[in-house]
Design a protein around this motif. Structure first.
Motif, short mmCIF file in Angstrom:
data_model
loop_
_atom_site.label_atom_id
_atom_site.label_comp_id
_atom_site.label_asym_id
_atom_site.label_seq_id
_atom_site.Cartn_x
_atom_site.Cartn_y
_atom_site.Cartn_z
N GLU A 145 37.54 -9.41 -38.97
CA GLU A 145 36.55 -8.41 -39.37
C GLU A 145 35.20 -8.79 -39.65
O GLU A 145 34.18 -8.29 -39.51
CB GLU A 145 37.27 -7.79 -40.59
CG GLU A 145 38.68 -6.96 -40.50
CD GLU A 145 39.30 -6.73 -41.71
OE1 GLU A 145 38.58 -6.70 -42.78
OE2 GLU A 145 40.47 -5.74 -41.69
N LEU A 146 35.12 -9.96 -40.30
CA LEU A 146 33.88 -10.62 -40.52
C LEU A 146 33.19 -10.83 -39.28
O LEU A 146 31.88 -10.34 -39.02
CB LEU A 146 33.90 -11.83 -41.38
CG LEU A 146 32.71 -12.51 -41.78
CD1 LEU A 146 31.90 -11.75 -43.00
CD2 LEU A 146 32.77 -13.81 -42.26
N LYS A 188 28.31 -6.91 -34.49
CA LYS A 188 27.80 -5.62 -34.56
C LYS A 188 26.09 -5.44 -35.14
O LYS A 188 25.41 -4.83 -34.68
CB LYS A 188 28.63 -4.60 -35.60
CG LYS A 188 28.06 -3.11 -35.54
CD LYS A 188 29.07 -2.35 -36.29
CE LYS A 188 28.31 -0.81 -36.25
NZ LYS A 188 29.37 0.08 -37.02
N GLU A 189 26.07 -6.28 -36.19
CA GLU A 189 24.74 -6.41 -36.81
C GLU A 189 23.79 -7.32 -36.16
O GLU A 189 22.53 -7.39 -36.35
CB GLU A 189 24.97 -6.91 -38.26
CG GLU A 189 25.79 -6.06 -39.23
CD GLU A 189 25.89 -6.60 -40.47
OE1 GLU A 189 25.27 -7.51 -40.91
OE2 GLU A 189 26.48 -5.46 -41.37
N GLN A 224 30.20 -16.98 -45.62
CA GLN A 224 31.40 -16.00 -45.88
C GLN A 224 32.37 -16.74 -45.07
O GLN A 224 33.65 -16.71 -45.51
CB GLN A 224 31.03 -14.63 -45.28
CG GLN A 224 30.22 -13.77 -46.16
CD GLN A 224 30.57 -13.72 -47.62
OE1 GLN A 224 31.54 -13.33 -48.03
NE2 GLN A 224 29.77 -14.02 -48.74
N TYR A 267 26.62 -14.87 -43.23
CA TYR A 267 27.95 -15.03 -42.40
C TYR A 267 28.72 -16.38 -42.43
O TYR A 267 29.90 -16.47 -42.65
CB TYR A 267 27.97 -14.53 -40.77
CG TYR A 267 27.70 -12.76 -40.88
CD1 TYR A 267 28.89 -12.26 -41.32
CD2 TYR A 267 26.30 -12.12 -40.54
CE1 TYR A 267 28.74 -10.98 -41.23
CE2 TYR A 267 26.28 -10.90 -40.84
CZ TYR A 267 27.66 -10.08 -41.17
OH TYR A 267 27.40 -8.64 -41.13
N SER A 325 20.66 -13.72 -42.12
CA SER A 325 21.89 -13.15 -41.53
C SER A 325 22.89 -14.19 -41.32
O SER A 325 24.20 -14.41 -41.44
CB SER A 325 21.60 -12.20 -40.70
OG SER A 325 22.95 -11.67 -40.02
N LYS A 379 40.67 -10.81 -42.23
CA LYS A 379 39.32 -10.80 -42.84
C LYS A 379 38.32 -11.45 -42.31
O LYS A 379 37.29 -10.95 -42.15
CB LYS A 379 39.49 -11.38 -44.30
CG LYS A 379 38.46 -10.98 -45.11
CD LYS A 379 38.59 -11.04 -46.68
CE LYS A 379 37.30 -10.73 -47.44
NZ LYS A 379 37.68 -11.14 -48.97
N ALA A 437 33.68 -9.27 -36.27
CA ALA A 437 33.27 -8.28 -35.73
C ALA A 437 31.98 -7.44 -36.38
O ALA A 437 31.12 -7.08 -35.60
CB ALA A 437 34.54 -7.17 -35.70
N GLN A 438 32.00 -7.62 -37.59
CA GLN A 438 30.67 -7.11 -38.35
C GLN A 438 29.59 -7.87 -37.92
O GLN A 438 28.36 -7.48 -37.86
CB GLN A 438 31.08 -7.08 -39.81
CG GLN A 438 29.80 -6.59 -40.77
CD GLN A 438 30.00 -6.94 -42.22
OE1 GLN A 438 30.97 -7.03 -42.69
NE2 GLN A 438 29.05 -6.73 -43.06
N MET A 439 29.67 -9.37 -38.05
CA MET A 439 28.41 -10.10 -37.47
C MET A 439 28.25 -9.64 -36.17
O MET A 439 26.75 -9.64 -35.74
CB MET A 439 28.98 -11.73 -37.61
CG MET A 439 27.97 -12.70 -37.34
SD MET A 439 27.80 -12.77 -35.36
CE MET A 439 29.56 -13.49 -34.89
#
Length: 299
Positions: A241-242, A248-249, A188, A185, A181, A238, A244-246
């Protein structure tokens, strides 16, 4: 550290007055103690924090080795020596073995592994047949880097005890779910940062066109800045958002510790402090020490 004990166990116990049978029994005792205190370290490392354990471990190890050396100098033998040897294990149990192997780009000569936060190089391996490997022990969950030769970009990973395989041509890592993970990230995020850096370079190039007057250069830089701003804003959104997703996961992993600068940039110091107040798993990671110090200074 404890590697001294295991590598020279025979000499240590023979010098302490034990025969062959006693020597082997004591080696078994130290092995059992090492396993037991490894589990103790897994519990205390998140409760007390790595910095506290490292400081206590370093101080305790120095005191024990001083006492052990004094006892040998005075010719003391017996179970006291065994007790002192076993006592070195709890203060070093936060060490974790790492096993890293992979492939390097054609023409590569050396691969280096080190601590990402201190930039200290910890190990190096010659590339043979396009492949490399590392084996050793280092601080549990330390954030490591692996790079080829003097390449500016590198792969990062946590020393979580799970073997990792890295392709340094693509910077793709295979290992624990946590490190995979982190690798996703990080790649990215790097891609977005490189695109943003290229756009900012266009603005700088416009300003540093020395064939023009200063007034013309400033005008060109301003026009170029306005031209690239929409794309810069899109890439920044972007990246936000990346992250924020990181988050959350990875609420229950150490991954957010690797992106502390991004998180502070997007959420601010107050927002990041609120994250830490919830005491997530990454709250006590050494990668956050500098930011936590700055937060404490502002309070």
């Amino acid at each position: 550290g404890k590697n001294v004990i295991f590598n020279y166990a025979q000499e240590i116990f023979v010098s302490a007055g034990f025969d062959v049978d006693g020597m082997f029994i004591n080696i078994v005792i130290t092995g059992i103690a090492n396993v037991v205190f490894t589990f103790v370290a897994l519990y205390t490392i998140e409760k007390w924090g790595r910095r506290t354990l490292i400081l206590l471990g370093a101080g305790g190890l120095g005191l024990i080795y001083l006492t052990l050396g004094t006892c040998y100098f005075m010719g003391m033998t017996g179970m006291l020596m065994v007790a002192l040897v076993v006592a070195t294990l709890p203060v070093m149990a936060q060490q974790t073995k790492y096993s890293i192997k992979g492939t390097a780009p054609a023409g590569s000569k050396m691969v280096y592994m080190g601590n990402r936060d201190s930039h200290e190089v910890l190990d190096s391996a010659a590339v043979s047949g396009g492949q490399f490997s590392f084996e050793g022990s280092y601080t549990k969950d330390a954030l490591l880097f692996v790079r080829v030769d003097e390449a500016p970009r590198f792969v990062i990973m946590f020393n979580d005890g799970t073997p990792a395989t890295i392709d340094l041509s693509t910077n793709v890592l295979k290992g624990s779910a946590q490190n995979q993970s982190l690798n996703y990230y990080d790649r990215q995020n790097d891609s977005l940062l490189m695109q943003m850096s290229a756009l900012r370079s266009e603005v700088l190039d416009a300003y540093y066109d020395m064939s023009l007057s200063e007034e013309e250069r400033e005008s060109n830089a301003e026009k170029k800045g306005a031209e690239v701003k929409p794309e810069l804003d899109r890439l920044t959104d972007k990246d936000r958002e990346l992250m924020a997703q990181m988050l959350k996961e990875n609420e229950k992993t150490l991954v957010p510790a690797a992106f502390v600068d991004n998180l502070v940039a997007f959420y601010g110091m107050d927002g990041f402090k609120e994250m830490l107040d919830a005491n997530p798993p990454y709250a006590n990671h050494p990668a956050l020490d500098e930011i936590k110090y700055r937060i404490a200074q502002e309070e």
